[in-house]
Motif scaffolding. Structure first.
Motif, PDB file in Angstrom:
ATOM      1  N   ALA A   1      -4.249   4.484  -1.976  1.00 53.81           N
ATOM      2  CA  ALA A   1      -3.684   3.935  -1.106  1.00 53.81           C
ATOM      3  C   ALA A   1      -3.568   2.426  -1.757  1.00 53.81           C
ATOM      4  O   ALA A   1      -2.555   1.690  -1.412  1.00 53.81           O
ATOM      5  CB  ALA A   1      -4.276   4.043   0.322  1.00 53.81           C
ATOM      6  N   LEU A   2      -4.581   1.925  -2.216  1.00 54.98           N
ATOM      7  CA  LEU A   2      -4.569   0.441  -2.713  1.00 54.98           C
ATOM      8  C   LEU A   2      -4.425   0.275  -4.342  1.00 54.98           C
ATOM      9  O   LEU A   2      -4.441  -0.824  -4.703  1.00 54.98           O
ATOM     10  CB  LEU A   2      -6.095  -0.217  -2.512  1.00 54.98           C
ATOM     11  CG  LEU A   2      -6.333  -0.285  -0.855  1.00 54.98           C
ATOM     12  CD1 LEU A   2      -7.755  -0.931  -0.887  1.00 54.98           C
ATOM     13  CD2 LEU A   2      -5.527  -0.843  -0.001  1.00 54.98           C
TER      14      LEU A   2
ATOM     15  N   SER B   1       0.849  -1.290  -0.024  1.00 53.15           N
ATOM     16  CA  SER B   1      -0.105   0.083  -0.093  1.00 53.15           C
ATOM     17  C   SER B   1       0.812   1.449  -0.015  1.00 53.15           C
ATOM     18  O   SER B   1       2.027   1.213   0.531  1.00 53.15           O
ATOM     19  CB  SER B   1      -0.892   0.101   1.252  1.00 53.15           C
ATOM     20  OG  SER B   1      -1.266   1.326   1.428  1.00 53.15           O
ATOM     21  N   SER B   2       0.379   2.348  -0.587  1.00 58.21           N
ATOM     22  CA  SER B   2       1.098   3.728  -0.663  1.00 58.21           C
ATOM     23  C   SER B   2       0.473   4.515   0.716  1.00 58.21           C
ATOM     24  O   SER B   2       1.085   5.721   0.618  1.00 58.21           O
ATOM     25  CB  SER B   2       0.768   4.332  -1.912  1.00 58.21           C
ATOM     26  OG  SER B   2      -0.606   4.719  -2.115  1.00 58.21           O
ATOM     27  N   LEU B   3      -0.196   4.082   1.479  1.00 63.74           N
ATOM     28  CA  LEU B   3      -0.600   4.869   2.658  1.00 63.74           C
ATOM     29  C   LEU B   3       0.408   5.440   3.363  1.00 63.74           C
ATOM     30  O   LEU B   3       1.417   4.480   3.807  1.00 63.74           O
ATOM     31  CB  LEU B   3      -1.886   3.983   3.334  1.00 63.74           C
ATOM     32  CG  LEU B   3      -2.460   4.861   4.758  1.00 63.74           C
ATOM     33  CD1 LEU B   3      -3.525   5.927   4.170  1.00 63.74           C
ATOM     34  CD2 LEU B   3      -2.895   3.990   5.591  1.00 63.74           C
ATOM     35  N   ALA B   4       0.712   6.477   3.662  1.00 61.03           N
ATOM     36  CA  ALA B   4       1.679   6.974   4.780  1.00 61.03           C
ATOM     37  C   ALA B   4       1.729   6.060   6.000  1.00 61.03           C
ATOM     38  O   ALA B   4       0.629   5.881   6.613  1.00 61.03           O
ATOM     39  CB  ALA B   4       1.316   8.348   5.005  1.00 61.03           C
TER      40      ALA B   4
ATOM     41  N   ALA C   1      -3.830  -8.016  -2.250  1.00 60.76           N
ATOM     42  CA  ALA C   1      -4.700  -8.441  -1.032  1.00 60.76           C
ATOM     43  C   ALA C   1      -3.637  -9.526  -0.401  1.00 60.76           C
ATOM     44  O   ALA C   1      -3.083 -10.492  -1.129  1.00 60.76           O
ATOM     45  CB  ALA C   1      -5.933  -9.142  -1.615  1.00 60.76           C
ATOM     46  N   ASP C   2      -3.766  -9.666   0.916  1.00 58.05           N
ATOM     47  CA  ASP C   2      -3.144 -10.651   1.578  1.00 58.05           C
ATOM     48  C   ASP C   2      -4.183 -11.574   2.428  1.00 58.05           C
ATOM     49  O   ASP C   2      -4.430 -11.061   3.592  1.00 58.05           O
ATOM     50  CB  ASP C   2      -2.026 -10.068   2.619  1.00 58.05           C
ATOM     51  CG  ASP C   2      -1.365 -10.909   3.547  1.00 58.05           C
ATOM     52  OD1 ASP C   2      -1.072 -12.042   3.207  1.00 58.05           O
ATOM     53  OD2 ASP C   2      -0.793 -10.496   4.594  1.00 58.05           O
ATOM     54  N   GLY C   3      -4.701 -12.315   1.746  1.00 59.73           N
ATOM     55  CA  GLY C   3      -5.753 -13.451   2.220  1.00 59.73           C
ATOM     56  C   GLY C   3      -7.082 -12.523   1.763  1.00 59.73           C
ATOM     57  O   GLY C   3      -7.056 -11.628   1.199  1.00 59.73           O
TER      58      GLY C   3
END
Length: 411
Positions: free
Chosen positions: A275-276, A204-207, A281-283
């Motif tokens: 952000a996505l 993700s690119s979320l800070a 996806a992890d699961g």
């Protein structure tokens, strides 16, 4: 043949609330058993953020070092993602740090962090096992019956039945699932019911230091950077909105609830989309509910309640784990100093309920008000406009939610 085992206390549920009670009582000399229906590790619908106000308590439970070694980065900013709005403000810091005099390092922890429940719950349960708590897992508690001055809990693991006897029974099984126990709630089927969804992503690119509140038509949610590079995203969606999303003309009829919610988030919040955009996806997405916000009885029919079983705030304020841990601690403190017998338990129950309300009632009511605004289309737009012009409202909201409120006993 049915086996019978006697303990001082039986805890039903091995989440943060149940293990907080069990650990505290076991370290004060109680013989404690935990009954947990799920196999660990397991992922769970949960925001996974833990406020810094809990860190002295984690040290007291002797998992502070393990928590620090595994949790994600410090969350120093709170934000709002709603439509095209992406606003942020400073996360309030605990002014003096948790002041436990025998835990000087805890004073350095000024901000909260997130840790996946698949890791956090295992840390707590292993600490309970090391403290001498007997773990019955996976086992279902299927009945609670009075037995003189104590109570009998019937548990089942496959075809095997065990009877556990104790004067103190603690319901730490949450509130979302109906069941046969007197402490469990009945089913609900209202259009306004909120269902919870949660997923992990990597890349993700979320800070990493930002935790935004997500507001979108028919629901709300949150995002936070958790352990091992995972982004945790969780949300609540109204039942009627979920039905509408699954029947949307642009979506195919076989669209799952989780996929419908995922698309709705991406389409409704630019911040989520950004952000996505390159995340994986992890699961799978998880779903649960409906959630049951509100304040319930903390002691009734000789059963104590902790965590969501005692009372639940709307997840919009990201305080669920904090309330679980702290309610377990409050109950254990009252039980461990109460006189024996039913009269002593009743006294502990009254004192615990009063302490619970002092600590949590304000945030439960504040969360309900904020959630009502978030799920109302006109009010949500109004809230976004206020935050765009006065981002410090986010900092104030975080303070009102209890993120800087110390745990009783650590002041």
């Amino acid at each position: 043949m049915t086996r019978l085992s006697t303990r001082d206390a039986i805890i039903i549920g091995a989440g943060p609330a149940g293990t907080s009670v069990a650990l505290t009582l076991a370290r004060r000399g109680w013989a404690v058993a935990i009954v947990e229906k799920s196999v660990f590790p397991r992922r769970k619908v949960c925001g996974e953020y833990i406020s810094a106000s809990n860190l002295a308590l984690l040290d007291q439970l002797e998992i502070g070092d393990a928590w620090r070694a595994n949790a994600g980065p410090e969350i120093r900013r709170v934000g709002l993602f709603s439509g095209q709005t992406c606003a942020e403000a400073p996360m309030p810091r605990i002014k003096d740090g948790p002041p436990a005099k025998d835990e000087p390092r805890a004073k350095k922890d000024g901000f909260g962090r997130a840790l996946g429940r698949d890791i956090f719950d295992c840390l707590l349960l292993q600490a309970a096992r090391s403290a001498g708590v007997e773990i019955f897992q996976p086992c279902h508690a299927v009945a609670i019956d009075p037995d003189g001055e104590a109570q009998l809990v019937r548990i089942q693991a496959g075809s095997e039945t065990t009877m556990l006897r104790a004067p103190v029974i603690v319901a730490a099984h949450g509130s979302w699932e109906p069941g046969p126990l007197p402490s469990q709630l009945g089913k609900t089927n209202r259009s306004s019911d909120l269902f919870g969804f949660k997923a992990h992503f990597t890349g993700s690119s979320l800070a990493p230091d930002l935790m935004p509140l997500l507001v979108f038509p028919g629901g709300y949610g949150g995002m936070v950077s958790a352990d091992h590079g995972r982004l945790s995203i969780s949300c609540c969606v109204r039942r009627d909105m979920l039905a509408q999303l699954r029947k949307h003309p642009r979506h195919q009829s076989h669209l799952s609830a989780a996929e419908a919610v995922s698309r709705h988030l991406m389409e409704s919040c630019r911040g989520v989309r950004d952000a996505l955009e390159s995340a994986d996806a992890d699961g799978p997405w998880l779903a649960a509910g409906p959630i049951r916000p509100g304040i319930r009885s903390c002691y009734e029919r000789d059963i104590f309640r902790v965590g969501n079983a005692a009372g639940e705030s709307h997840p919009v304020i990201a305080e669920g784990i904090s309330m679980a841990l702290q309610s377990g601690w409050l109950l254990a403190c009252e039980l461990s100093c109460a006189p024996g017998g039913r009269a002593g338990r009743e006294t502990a129950g009254r004192r615990y309920e009063a302490a619970w309300k002092r600590l949590f009632s304000t945030r439960v009511y504040a969360a309900a008000a904020l959630a009502g605004i978030a799920v109302s289309p006109g009010s949500a737009a109004w809230m976004a406009a206020i935050v765009r012009n006065f981002p410090q409202a986010l900092t104030l909201g975080a303070q009102l939610s209890g993120k800087t409120k110390p745990v009783p006993g650590f002041v």
